[in-house]
Design an enzyme around this catalytic site. Structure first.
Site, PDB file in Angstrom:
ATOM      1  N   LYS A 103     -46.441   1.495 114.588  1.00  0.00           N
ATOM      2  CA  LYS A 103     -46.247   2.775 113.894  1.00  0.00           C
ATOM      3  C   LYS A 103     -45.512   3.714 114.818  1.00  0.00           C
ATOM      4  CE  LYS A 103     -47.329   4.750 109.928  1.00  0.00           C
ATOM      5  NZ  LYS A 103     -47.473   4.127 108.603  1.00  0.00           N
ATOM      6  N   GLY A 214     -52.308  14.447  96.472  1.00  0.00           N
ATOM      7  CA  GLY A 214     -51.011  14.125  97.097  1.00  0.00           C
ATOM      8  C   GLY A 214     -50.022  13.775  96.004  1.00  0.00           C
ATOM      9  N   GLY A 216     -46.567  13.164  96.583  1.00  0.00           N
ATOM     10  CA  GLY A 216     -45.311  12.814  97.257  1.00  0.00           C
ATOM     11  C   GLY A 216     -44.839  11.460  96.760  1.00  0.00           C
ATOM     12  N   ASN A 217     -44.193  10.724  97.629  1.00  0.00           N
ATOM     13  CA  ASN A 217     -43.664   9.410  97.270  1.00  0.00           C
ATOM     14  C   ASN A 217     -44.747   8.550  96.622  1.00  0.00           C
ATOM     15  OD1 ASN A 217     -43.080   6.641  97.422  1.00  0.00           O
ATOM     16  ND2 ASN A 217     -41.631   6.922  99.085  1.00  0.00           N
ATOM     17  N   GLY A 219     -48.139   9.288  95.769  1.00  0.00           N
ATOM     18  CA  GLY A 219     -48.964   9.868  94.708  1.00  0.00           C
ATOM     19  C   GLY A 219     -48.213  10.040  93.398  1.00  0.00           C
TER      20      GLY A 219
HETATM   21  P1  NAD Z   1     -45.078  12.226 101.276  1.00  0.00           P
HETATM   22  O1  NAD Z   1     -44.705  13.096 102.391  1.00  0.00           O
HETATM   23  O2  NAD Z   1     -44.018  11.770 100.326  1.00  0.00           O
HETATM   24  O3  NAD Z   1     -46.227  12.922 100.381  1.00  0.00           O
HETATM   25  C1  NAD Z   1     -47.406  13.472 100.893  1.00  0.00           C
HETATM   26  C2  NAD Z   1     -48.004  14.365  99.809  1.00  0.00           C
HETATM   27  O4  NAD Z   1     -49.268  14.854 100.245  1.00  0.00           O
HETATM   28  C3  NAD Z   1     -47.153  15.591  99.498  1.00  0.00           C
HETATM   29  O5  NAD Z   1     -47.175  15.813  98.094  1.00  0.00           O
HETATM   30  C4  NAD Z   1     -47.888  16.720 100.220  1.00  0.00           C
HETATM   31  O6  NAD Z   1     -47.663  17.985  99.614  1.00  0.00           O
HETATM   32  C5  NAD Z   1     -49.320  16.252 100.008  1.00  0.00           C
HETATM   33  N1  NAD Z   1     -50.281  16.839 100.927  1.00  0.00           N
HETATM   34  C6  NAD Z   1     -50.144  17.130 102.222  1.00  0.00           C
HETATM   35  N2  NAD Z   1     -51.278  17.678 102.703  1.00  0.00           N
HETATM   36  C7  NAD Z   1     -52.141  17.699 101.664  1.00  0.00           C
HETATM   37  C8  NAD Z   1     -53.472  18.144 101.507  1.00  0.00           C
HETATM   38  N3  NAD Z   1     -54.155  18.667 102.524  1.00  0.00           N
HETATM   39  N4  NAD Z   1     -54.050  18.029 100.300  1.00  0.00           N
HETATM   40  C9  NAD Z   1     -53.363  17.506  99.269  1.00  0.00           C
HETATM   41  N5  NAD Z   1     -52.111  17.064  99.349  1.00  0.00           N
HETATM   42  C10 NAD Z   1     -51.513  17.170 100.523  1.00  0.00           C
HETATM   43  O7  NAD Z   1     -45.835  10.986 101.913  1.00  0.00           O
HETATM   44  P2  NAD Z   1     -46.112   9.560 101.270  1.00  0.00           P
HETATM   45  O8  NAD Z   1     -45.067   8.617 101.738  1.00  0.00           O
HETATM   46  O9  NAD Z   1     -46.372   9.718  99.812  1.00  0.00           O
HETATM   47  O10 NAD Z   1     -47.454   9.155 102.034  1.00  0.00           O
HETATM   48  C11 NAD Z   1     -48.733   9.578 101.585  1.00  0.00           C
HETATM   49  C12 NAD Z   1     -49.788   8.689 102.227  1.00  0.00           C
HETATM   50  O11 NAD Z   1     -49.549   7.327 101.872  1.00  0.00           O
HETATM   51  C13 NAD Z   1     -49.819   8.714 103.754  1.00  0.00           C
HETATM   52  O12 NAD Z   1     -51.148   8.525 104.182  1.00  0.00           O
HETATM   53  C14 NAD Z   1     -49.003   7.489 104.133  1.00  0.00           C
HETATM   54  O13 NAD Z   1     -49.303   6.996 105.416  1.00  0.00           O
HETATM   55  C15 NAD Z   1     -49.454   6.540 103.045  1.00  0.00           C
HETATM   56  N6  NAD Z   1     -48.553   5.410 102.824  1.00  0.00           N
HETATM   57  C16 NAD Z   1     -47.246   5.626 102.493  1.00  0.00           C
HETATM   58  C17 NAD Z   1     -46.436   4.529 102.256  1.00  0.00           C
HETATM   59  C18 NAD Z   1     -45.017   4.681 101.787  1.00  0.00           C
HETATM   60  O14 NAD Z   1     -44.422   3.694 101.400  1.00  0.00           O
HETATM   61  N7  NAD Z   1     -44.469   5.874 101.759  1.00  0.00           N
HETATM   62  C19 NAD Z   1     -46.931   3.229 102.396  1.00  0.00           C
HETATM   63  C20 NAD Z   1     -48.269   3.055 102.739  1.00  0.00           C
HETATM   64  C21 NAD Z   1     -49.071   4.159 102.939  1.00  0.00           C
END
Ligand code: NAD
Length: 405
Positions: A103, A214, A216-217, A219
C-alpha cells in the site's frame, strides 16, 4: 482514532487462536517486508517549494508482486498504510489471485492543490520509488482520492524513468492508457457478488433496505448496483452530510443534486441526518464505504442492520466486531467484500503483460467466478471452525499463503 495497524495485528492474534498456523508463520506476518518513507519536494504554482511526506509499504510477496493502492489524505500516516498493506496481503490471498500485499500514500489534502501541483506531486512519488516498483516487483493502484488520471501520470513517469513499455506497473489507468474495462465499478460490483452469495445463506429479504456510508467511487457505485438489482437505497452520506428517505432515494437525482450544490444535504424529499444516525438506521444492509474505524465499541451496540457489508477497509474495530458477533449481526469482511477492485486490477496487469484487451462481459464473468468461489469457501471455513465470517476469510487467506510459503 485507533491505530489501524494495532487493530490489524489484533485480528491476526485472534485468527491464530481459532486455527494454529504455527508461531513462525504468524511472526513473519507481523512485520512488513519493507516500509519506505519518502519526502517529495513539489514546486507550487506560486513559486514556493513544499515538501510532502509519502509512503510505500511492501508487506508480503509470498503469492506474487506486491499489490495495493495509493491513498492521498491529510490523515494518512505510516500505521494506516501498514494496516492497509497487511489487509491487501490477505485480500489477494482470499480472492486467490497471484499477488502479494502493499500500500502507498501521501499525507496531503489533494483538494487544496491545483491540477498541475497534483500532477507534480504524483510524478514525484514515482521518481522517489521507481527502483522498488515494476510489473514483477510492486504494482500500485488507486485508493481514496487517487483517480485513473493520477494513475496515468504515474505510469507515464515510470515509463519515462525506466523505459518499461508494458504499462503493467500501475493499474486503475484510464481505458485509453491500458486500463481494464470494468475497473471503475469493480469494487462495488464485487461487493454485490459476495453479498449475493451470502444473502441466501443469511436469509435476507429479496428486496433489502440499504444504508451506505461514503458516496465516492465505491459507495456511489455500490448504491447504483444494489438499486439495479431491486434493492432500495434508503440513506447515503459523504464527509459533510447524510440523507435518508424511507421509501428509497432516486440516485440519479442525488448525483445531480450533489453536482449542483457540492453536497448531499437538503436533497428534496429526504431528511438530513448525521453520519452517526446513518450507521444506526433500521435497515437490512449497512455498507460502510468511507474509512477505517467507523463502527466502534461506542456505537456497535446501536447498530440495527441485519448484516454489514464492509466495502471500506477496516471500518469495524476488533471490539465492535466482538459486540456484533454476540448480537448475531454478520459482518461480511472487507478483505473479501471489497476485493473486486484488486481482482480487476490483477486482470488489468495480466492484460497489459499479454498485450490483450478483454471485454467488460469477460471481466465481469471472471470476477464473478472468483468471488462466488471465494465467498463459498469463506462461509464453509466459518462454519467448520464455528467462527465469524472475518475469521473464515482470514483462515482461507492464511492457508493459501502458508501453502505457498
Ligand atoms: P473516495 O475518495 O472515492 O470516496 C470516499 C467517500 O467517503 C467520499 O464520498 C467522502 O466524502 C466520504 N467520506 C469521507 N469521510 C467520511 C466520513 N467521516 N463519513 C462519511 N463519509 C465520508 O474513496 P473510495 O475509492 O470510494 O474508497 C472508499 C473506501 O473503500 C476506502 O476505505 C478504500 O480503501 C476502500 N476501497 C477502495 C477501493 C477502490 O477500488 N477504490 C478498493 C477497495 C477498497
Amino acid at each position: 482514532m485507533q491505530n489501524p495497524y494495532q487493530d490489524a495485528m489484533h485480528q491476526l492474534d485472534k485468527v491464530s487462536k481459532v486455527k494454529n498456523f504455527g508461531d513462525d508463520f504468524i511472526a513473519r506476518l507481523r512485520i512488513p517486508d519493507r516500509d519506505i518513507r519518502i519526502s517529495i519536494p513539489v514546486s507550487m504554482d506560486d513559486g514556493t517549494l513544499k515538501i510532502f511526506e509519502g509512503y510505500r509499504v511492501e508487506y508480503n510477496n509470498t503469492l506474487g508482486p506486491y499489490k495495493g493502492g495509493i491513498r492521498y489524505h491529510p490523515d494518512t500516516e505510516i500505521n494506516e498504510v501498514k494496516a492497509l498493506a497487511f489487509w491487501m496481503t490477505l485480500k489477494c490471498a482470499v480472492a486467490g489471485i497471484p499477488m502479494g500485499g502493499g500500500k502507498g500514500g501521501i499525507t496531503v489534502d489533494p483538494h487544496k492543490l491545483s491540477k498541475a501541483e497534483l500532477e507534480r506531486l504524483s510524478r514525484g512519488w514515482v521518481k522517489k520509488l521507481s527502483d522498488v516498483l515494476g510489473p514483477h516487483k510492486d504494482v500500485p493502484a488507486p485508493d481514496v482520492n487517487t483517480t485513473p488520471e493520477i494513475m496515468a501520470w504515474m505510469a507515464d513517469e515510470y515509463a519515462k524513468i525506466t523505459g518499461d513499455k508494458t504499462r503493467a506497473t500501475f493499474t486503475g489507468k484510464p481505458i485509453h492508457n491500458g486500463g481494464s474495462e470494468g475497473r471503475g465499478v469493480a469494487t462495488g460490483l464485487g461487493g454485490f457478488y459476495v453479498f449475493n452469495i451470502l444473502s441466501k445463506e443469511l436469509n435476507l429479504p429479496e428486496k433489502c433496505k440499504v444504508a451506505i456510508q461514503g458516496f465516492g467511487n465505491v459507495g456511489a457505485n455500490a448504491a447504483e448496483i444494489f438499486t439495479q438489482h431491486g434493492h432500495i437505497v434508503i440513506a447515503v452520506s459523504d464527509s459533510k452530510s447524510a440523507i435518508y428517505k424511507e421509501s428509497g432515494l432516486d440516485l440519479e437525482k442525488v448525483e445531480a443534486h450533489k453536482k449542483n450544490t457540492g453536497a448531499l444535504k437538503d436533497f428534496e424529499g429526504a431528511k438530513n441526518i448525521t453520519n452517526e444516525e446513518l450507521l444506526e438506521l433500521n435497515c437490512d444492509v449497512l455498507i460502510p464505504a468511507a474509512f477505517e474505524d467507523q463502527i466502534t465499541k461506542d456505537n456497535a451496540d446501536k447498530i440495527k442492520a441485519k448484516v454489514i457489508l464492509e466495502l471500506a477497509n477496516g471500518p469495524t474495530t476488533p471490539e465492535a466486531d466482538e459486540i456484533l458477533y454476540q448480537k448475531n449481526i454478520p459482518v461480511i469482511p472487507d478483505i473479501l467484500a471489497n476485493s473486486g477492485g484488486v481482482t480487476v486490477s490483477y486482470f488489468e496487469w495480466e492484460q497489459n503483460l499479454k498485450g490483450e484487451h478483454w471485454t467488460e462481459k469477460q471481466v465481469f464473468n471472471k470476477l464473478k467466478t472468483i468471488l462466488d468461489y471465494s465467498s463459498k469457501k469463506m462461509l464453509s471455513k466459518a462454519r467448520e471452525f464455528k467462527t465469524s465470517l472475518r475469521m473464515g476469510a482470514f483462515i482461507v487467506a492464511l492457508e493459501r499463503i502458508k501453502e505457498k510459503y
